[in-house]
Design an enzyme around this catalytic site. Sequence first.
Site, mmCIF file in Angstrom:
data_model
loop_
_atom_site.group_PDB
_atom_site.id
_atom_site.type_symbol
_atom_site.label_atom_id
_atom_site.label_comp_id
_atom_site.label_asym_id
_atom_site.label_seq_id
_atom_site.Cartn_x
_atom_site.Cartn_y
_atom_site.Cartn_z
ATOM 1 N N SER A 129 0.845 -1.195 0.000
ATOM 2 C CA SER A 129 0.000 0.000 0.000
ATOM 3 C C SER A 129 0.879 1.243 0.000
ATOM 4 C CB SER A 129 -0.859 -0.002 1.265
ATOM 5 O OG SER A 129 -1.437 1.263 1.470
ATOM 6 N N TYR A 144 -1.209 -0.408 10.390
ATOM 7 C CA TYR A 144 -1.369 -0.842 8.992
ATOM 8 C C TYR A 144 -0.222 -0.290 8.136
ATOM 9 C CZ TYR A 144 -3.453 -1.316 4.339
ATOM 10 O OH TYR A 144 -3.683 -1.631 3.020
ATOM 11 N N LYS A 148 2.858 -2.320 6.144
ATOM 12 C CA LYS A 148 3.137 -2.303 4.702
ATOM 13 C C LYS A 148 4.577 -1.857 4.424
ATOM 14 C CE LYS A 148 -0.909 -3.812 3.340
ATOM 15 N NZ LYS A 148 -1.086 -5.140 2.757
HETATM 16 N N1 LIG Z 1 -8.742 -1.532 -0.820
HETATM 17 C C1 LIG Z 1 -7.762 -0.653 -0.855
HETATM 18 O O1 LIG Z 1 -7.962 0.547 -1.086
HETATM 19 C C2 LIG Z 1 -6.334 -1.114 -0.680
HETATM 20 C C3 LIG Z 1 -5.304 -0.176 -0.869
HETATM 21 C C4 LIG Z 1 -3.981 -0.577 -0.730
HETATM 22 C C5 LIG Z 1 -3.695 -1.897 -0.409
HETATM 23 N N2 LIG Z 1 -4.715 -2.794 -0.220
HETATM 24 C C6 LIG Z 1 -4.346 -4.166 0.128
HETATM 25 O O2 LIG Z 1 -4.989 -5.073 -0.745
HETATM 26 C C7 LIG Z 1 -5.194 -6.323 -0.078
HETATM 27 C C8 LIG Z 1 -6.656 -6.728 -0.230
HETATM 28 O O3 LIG Z 1 -7.440 -5.702 0.322
HETATM 29 P P1 LIG Z 1 -9.022 -5.569 0.076
HETATM 30 O O4 LIG Z 1 -9.291 -4.118 -0.078
HETATM 31 O O5 LIG Z 1 -9.492 -6.535 -0.931
HETATM 32 O O6 LIG Z 1 -9.539 -5.986 1.540
HETATM 33 P P2 LIG Z 1 -10.858 -6.737 2.038
HETATM 34 O O7 LIG Z 1 -11.962 -6.507 1.098
HETATM 35 O O8 LIG Z 1 -10.983 -6.343 3.463
HETATM 36 O O9 LIG Z 1 -10.429 -8.294 1.937
HETATM 37 C C9 LIG Z 1 -9.397 -8.766 2.742
HETATM 38 C C10 LIG Z 1 -9.183 -10.221 2.436
HETATM 39 O O10 LIG Z 1 -8.103 -10.693 3.245
HETATM 40 C C11 LIG Z 1 -8.547 -11.859 3.911
HETATM 41 N N3 LIG Z 1 -7.826 -12.093 5.154
HETATM 42 C C12 LIG Z 1 -7.662 -11.283 6.219
HETATM 43 N N4 LIG Z 1 -6.927 -11.884 7.172
HETATM 44 C C13 LIG Z 1 -6.610 -13.108 6.682
HETATM 45 C C14 LIG Z 1 -5.866 -14.195 7.177
HETATM 46 N N5 LIG Z 1 -5.298 -14.186 8.402
HETATM 47 N N6 LIG Z 1 -5.714 -15.296 6.395
HETATM 48 C C15 LIG Z 1 -6.284 -15.345 5.171
HETATM 49 N N7 LIG Z 1 -7.021 -14.354 4.652
HETATM 50 C C16 LIG Z 1 -7.179 -13.248 5.407
HETATM 51 C C17 LIG Z 1 -10.045 -11.652 4.122
HETATM 52 O O11 LIG Z 1 -10.649 -12.892 4.409
HETATM 53 P P3 LIG Z 1 -12.022 -13.034 5.262
HETATM 54 O O12 LIG Z 1 -13.141 -12.894 4.258
HETATM 55 O O13 LIG Z 1 -11.924 -14.400 5.863
HETATM 56 O O14 LIG Z 1 -12.016 -11.941 6.293
HETATM 57 C C18 LIG Z 1 -10.408 -11.072 2.759
HETATM 58 O O15 LIG Z 1 -10.505 -12.095 1.800
HETATM 59 C C19 LIG Z 1 -4.766 -6.109 1.376
HETATM 60 O O16 LIG Z 1 -3.465 -6.584 1.567
HETATM 61 C C20 LIG Z 1 -4.797 -4.591 1.514
HETATM 62 O O17 LIG Z 1 -3.924 -4.133 2.520
HETATM 63 C C21 LIG Z 1 -6.017 -2.439 -0.344
#
Ligand SMILES: NC(=O)c1ccc[n+]([C@@H]2O[C@H](COP(=O)([O-])OP(=O)(O)OC[C@H]3O[C@@H](n4cnc5c(N)ncnc54)[C@H](OP(=O)(O)O)[C@@H]3O)[C@@H](O)[C@H]2O)c1
Length: 221
Positions: A129, A144, A148
């Site tokens: 991120s 967080y 990262k």
């Molecule tokens: N969205 C953004 O704007 C953004 C920006 C920068 C970076 N990111 C990064 O992109 C990645 C995905 O984010 P997202 O926005 O798609 O988030 P999200 O919608 O909250 O989804 C998070 C995913 O991670 C899984 N997860 C969490 N803890 C876990 C664990 N211990 N073992 C296995 N799975 C686990 C969740 O599973 P459950 O369904 O079981 O909870 C879910 O599938 C993350 O690394 C996040 O930091 C996101």
Amino acid sequence: MNEPSVALVTGASRGLGREVALRLLARGYTVIAGMRSPEPLMDLEILTLDVADEGSVRAAAEAVRTRHGRLDVLVNNAGVLLDAHLGVLEVDGDTFRRTLETNVLGALRMAQAFAPMMPPGARIVNVSSGGGQLSEPSTWAPAYCVSKTALNAVTVQLAEALKSRGIAVNAVCPGWVRTDMGGPEAPRSLGQGAASILWAITEAGPEVTGGFWRDGKPVAW
Ligand SMILES: NC(=O)c1ccc[n+]([C@@H]2O[C@H](COP(=O)([O-])OP(=O)(O)OC[C@H]3O[C@@H](n4cnc5c(N)ncnc54)[C@H](OP(=O)(O)O)[C@@H]3O)[C@@H](O)[C@H]2O)c1
């Protein structure tokens, strides 16, 4: 004919992980979707996987080795954001530890468990991120953001360690994306975020390793 490449995406139950898994499937990859609570999804091969649990990661690696004998792409996407409303002077140790456990150690233990079955030309993508950029300091979500930053450092270490085996390791920022984590106000669609991640798998040359990228362009550390 060559066998399709085998890809594993962690946190594939929703959000970016789900989108990346489905896009890889559409491109002809054999896709293993790691989920804490497994649910069938199209032709994805569902694997129970909690990256914060050492035993779960070991069992997943064993299952993939038995079924496929190798892994060509590992997307360390699973992540948590637990301190969006806390400042660095308030965030408690437990929140900090749980964040590092998933976002940093989760990706590291996945790489450690799966690297032995990754052939030359394989790729590891760590979903990072812009919040982890030391060059762009902020006061938002300290655990967080530190996680990262640490994930980026782990990426560089892994890239160096795996260079001689021809395995590329990169960190990718998807941008601010409309997911459960990103919220409805985020400017980017799931497709735009997933495309940023896909670039490191399908478009970057095999020599591209140890970098931090968004939309195929370098991001300052
Ligand atoms: N969205 C953004 O704007 C953004 C920006 C920068 C970076 N990111 C990064 O992109 C990645 C995905 O984010 P997202 O926005 O798609 O988030 P999200 O919608 O909250 O989804 C998070 C995913 O991670 C899984 N997860 C969490 N803890 C876990 C664990 N211990 N073992 C296995 N799975 C686990 C969740 O599973 P459950 O369904 O079981 O909870 C879910 O599938 C993350 O690394 C996040 O930091 C996101």
